[in-house]
Structure formats: structure tokens, C-alpha cells
Enzyme design. Sequence first.
Site, PDB file in Angstrom:
ATOM      1  N   THR A   1       0.844  -1.191   0.000  1.00 30.23           N
ATOM      2  CA  THR A   1       0.000   0.000   0.000  1.00 30.23           C
ATOM      3  C   THR A   1       0.881   1.243   0.000  1.00 30.23           C
ATOM      4  O   THR A   1       1.912   1.288   0.677  1.00 30.23           O
ATOM      5  CB  THR A   1      -0.911   0.014   1.237  1.00 30.23           C
ATOM      6  OG1 THR A   1      -1.768  -1.126   1.200  1.00 30.23           O
ATOM      7  CG2 THR A   1      -1.741   1.279   1.293  1.00 30.23           C
ATOM      8  N   GLY A   2       0.466   2.250  -0.762  1.00 28.96           N
ATOM      9  CA  GLY A   2       1.220   3.496  -0.797  1.00 28.96           C
ATOM     10  C   GLY A   2       1.457   3.958  -2.222  1.00 28.96           C
ATOM     11  O   GLY A   2       1.170   3.242  -3.190  1.00 28.96           O
ATOM     12  N   SER A   3       2.030   5.151  -2.342  1.00 32.94           N
ATOM     13  CA  SER A   3       2.206   5.752  -3.658  1.00 32.94           C
ATOM     14  C   SER A   3       3.192   4.983  -4.524  1.00 32.94           C
ATOM     15  O   SER A   3       3.018   4.908  -5.754  1.00 32.94           O
ATOM     16  CB  SER A   3       2.669   7.198  -3.505  1.00 32.94           C
ATOM     17  OG  SER A   3       3.896   7.268  -2.779  1.00 32.94           O
TER      18      SER A   3
ATOM     19  N   GLU B   1      -0.086  -4.849   6.334  1.00 34.54           N
ATOM     20  CA  GLU B   1       1.194  -4.972   5.631  1.00 34.54           C
ATOM     21  C   GLU B   1       2.122  -5.939   6.365  1.00 34.54           C
ATOM     22  O   GLU B   1       2.741  -6.815   5.753  1.00 34.54           O
ATOM     23  CB  GLU B   1       1.854  -3.596   5.506  1.00 34.54           C
ATOM     24  CG  GLU B   1       1.169  -2.673   4.515  1.00 34.54           C
ATOM     25  CD  GLU B   1       1.742  -1.277   4.531  1.00 34.54           C
ATOM     26  OE1 GLU B   1       1.568  -0.552   3.534  1.00 34.54           O
ATOM     27  OE2 GLU B   1       2.352  -0.892   5.550  1.00 34.54           O
TER      28      GLU B   1
ATOM     29  N   ASP C   1       6.403  -3.847  -1.555  1.00 39.26           N
ATOM     30  CA  ASP C   1       5.798  -2.733  -0.836  1.00 39.26           C
ATOM     31  C   ASP C   1       6.832  -1.619  -0.679  1.00 39.26           C
ATOM     32  O   ASP C   1       8.040  -1.851  -0.790  1.00 39.26           O
ATOM     33  CB  ASP C   1       5.309  -3.190   0.543  1.00 39.26           C
ATOM     34  CG  ASP C   1       4.222  -2.291   1.103  1.00 39.26           C
ATOM     35  OD1 ASP C   1       3.915  -1.256   0.471  1.00 39.26           O
ATOM     36  OD2 ASP C   1       3.686  -2.617   2.178  1.00 39.26           O
TER      37      ASP C   1
ATOM     38  N   LYS D   1       7.210   2.011   8.336  1.00 36.46           N
ATOM     39  CA  LYS D   1       6.100   1.910   7.410  1.00 36.46           C
ATOM     40  C   LYS D   1       4.812   2.280   8.143  1.00 36.46           C
ATOM     41  O   LYS D   1       4.783   2.326   9.366  1.00 36.46           O
ATOM     42  CB  LYS D   1       5.980   0.492   6.833  1.00 36.46           C
ATOM     43  CG  LYS D   1       7.098   0.149   5.853  1.00 36.46           C
ATOM     44  CD  LYS D   1       7.026  -1.299   5.373  1.00 36.46           C
ATOM     45  CE  LYS D   1       5.680  -1.704   4.856  1.00 36.46           C
ATOM     46  NZ  LYS D   1       5.241  -0.852   3.703  1.00 36.46           N
TER      47      LYS D   1
END
Length: 417
Positions: A200-202, A279, A257, A270
Site C-alpha cells: 500500500t502506498g504511492s 502490511e 511494498d 512503514k
Amino acid sequence: FFFGYPPITMSHVESRALLHNDVVPSWVQKTLLGVAAFLGCVALSAAAVATDRAMYDHGTALYAPVGQGIATVRPTTMARSVPMPITGSVQQQASVVMAASQEPTNAVPSGNGFALEGSHAAGWMFAPMAVLMAGLTAMVAMIRLSQRQASVVQKVATYQPRRWLMTSTAGLSQDELKKMVGYKSVDDHVRSGMVVGLGTGSTAAFAVERVGQKVASGELTDIICIPTSERTKEQAESLGIPLCTLNEKSHIDVSIDGADEVDPDWNLVKGGGGALLREKMVEIVSDKFICIVDESKLCPGLGPGFPLPVEITPFCHEHTMRVVAGLPAIAPYLKEAVLRMGSSSSNKPDGDNIAVTDNGNYIVDLHFKEMIKDAPAAAAQLKNTVGVVDHGLFIGMATEVIVAGSEGVYVMEKGQQ
């Protein structure tokens, strides 16, 4: 000379320069160090001899008769007394005292049994001792220099050049770098038939995008993925990626990730996007956890560069925040503990309500004023705190860190500053 040198750390450019460029010859270094050591000892010796002469050459001996036939010699600048026999009448003793008081301290009067050591002997004895000290110091300096050079040679001999995956990234924006590293991680590590964890994330979003492209083109078949957040789940479903949960697959081949901070030992912070619990649950059961970041996420130590998120239960959350802030591995370095407000996917306040995670919990962001000295200890103490669901310290979990930088995309070397 007598203490160990700190560990040698070299950047890629420095290592290449050391491997391929000429350096100062070792004999020049040894000669300069030996001369410096010798001159330093000579300076110390000169100061000691000057002090010796000032103390002894200008002093006078005062002889005072004590009792019958015994006098004590007390040079005014010496801390030693020498008993001497005195014979004759009181007038003779008095004349001896007057004469002796005018004699230099290295004089040895005749006929009275005086035995006074000459102070010049100390100066003559000190000279060979100073030379010996200088020689020993220079020898120790040579040994330490040789050890240092051997350490450098060993470091260079075992140095593994940075493994470049792509070059020519100059001029690219941060989003373009993220896209490049996300795509490259999927191209290198995801194969047909695998179970894949989707982060998850940009940055991780670009890896999900690449998986979707390869599934759509037929390059990846018989693949199934496990998302780590509701946002990632929605993205994967829109791309037609087959999904499941840990309930169906407890073993994962590879997870990809991003991270908010990466230290030289591949310890991570994170959870900036609020998905830290899912995660960690996915990545802890993965054979490989590929961490993908741009160079802005690299740091010498965890803490000051990005707030550490901690997921806590809503029940008595203020109490849990105080307990977390007081932990021994946290408190000395902590600036403040802030409850996340608004959206759980951002640590910037963007609403008036307390942020709630996908799991129905709250997040407290720990802002540090300096680096956490012992990240593994901090992780253990946070995990053992009742009321803490999990935290954003991922210690020893990454199996590879891929970095997108101004020179290209490369695999970060573990332990490298």
C-alpha cells in the site's frame, strides 16, 4: 595510536575512486607519521628538561643542625632529605651551615662526610629515555597505520560494486522514479503461478499497476494476490487481478511494498498510509519482501525523518498513548505523540474526527527529535505494550531494497551508509 578506528563506510563513488585511482604511497604516510611522532616526543622531552633545570639548577641547600652530630639537608626545591654526620664544636657547625648554604646543590663538600646527589644526573639520564620513548611511539604508530591500511585493503577486496538495474534516470520527477522502481520490482521478481503480496502506498501502487498490465497481457498466468489495504484491493480489482486473503493462502512467495524510511541495515518505518498491521501480517509470511523506495527515503537512522505510526485500540487510547510515550527505548528521543486525525491514510491532519484504520483502530504518530538508538528494542517494547495492536517498525523483514535515484535504479547494499 592506541584506540581502534571506527568502521569504514564508503559510498559507491568513493569505493570506485579507491579501487581505480592512485593514493598516497604507504611509505610516505609511514615516514610522515614517524617524523610527527618523533618531533612530538622531542618537544615533550625539551619541556621536561627545561622544567628539570628550573627546579634543580637554581636551588640552594639549607643545612640545619639537628641534635648532636646530625643535620638534615633540605634543598628548597627538592622533596628529599639526606641525613649527614656533623662533628666538631657549635661554632664549626655554624660555619658549615653558612658555607653550605652558599654552595650549589650539586656540590659535594669535602672533609665533612656530605653525600648530596647531583641534580644534573637526572637531566643526563632523561635524554636517552626520551629517545627511547620517541622510538617506541613511532613503532606503535607504524603498527597502527599498517593495521589501518590492512583494513582498507580488506574492505576494498570484499567490496561488491552496486548492482545497477537501470541507469540514465537524470531529470526524472519523484513520481517517475517511483513508477520506474515499481515496474522494475515486478519485472524481476514476479512470475506465473506465484502468490504475491500487494503493498500500500504511492510507490507500491505502481507495482500493482504493473502486475495488472502483465495479467491483462497474458504474461502472468495462474497468479493470485493478497492486498494489504482496502485501497489496494480496490485498485487490484479494477485491474482484473485475482485476489484472496490470508485465510485462503498463508504462504506468500513474494511481497512488494514501499517504505517511509530505510536505514543502512534495511530496518524500515512503514504505515504512513495507515495499513501497517495488514502490511506486516502479509509480509512476515512472505519468502521474499522486496522494499521499493526512492532515494529520499534513505536515512542514517530511523526516527527524525518520518513519524513512527503505532496502531492502538480505541479503548482508553489516551492511556495507551501515555504508556507508549514513556517506554524506555522511546522516551529519550521522543518529541511528541500525536493522535492521527481525519483520514487514516495520511499522517497530516485533514479532519476533525479521530482517524480510524481498516481494522477499526486508532493511530498515534510518534515524532522524534533524534534518531532511535535501538530500533529493535523499541519494536519489542511497543509490541509488548497492552493496548498496542502493532507498530510501523519493520525490523529485519526486508530481503531486498530497490532504490530509484538520480543515477539510476539499484539494489541497496545492506550495511552501506
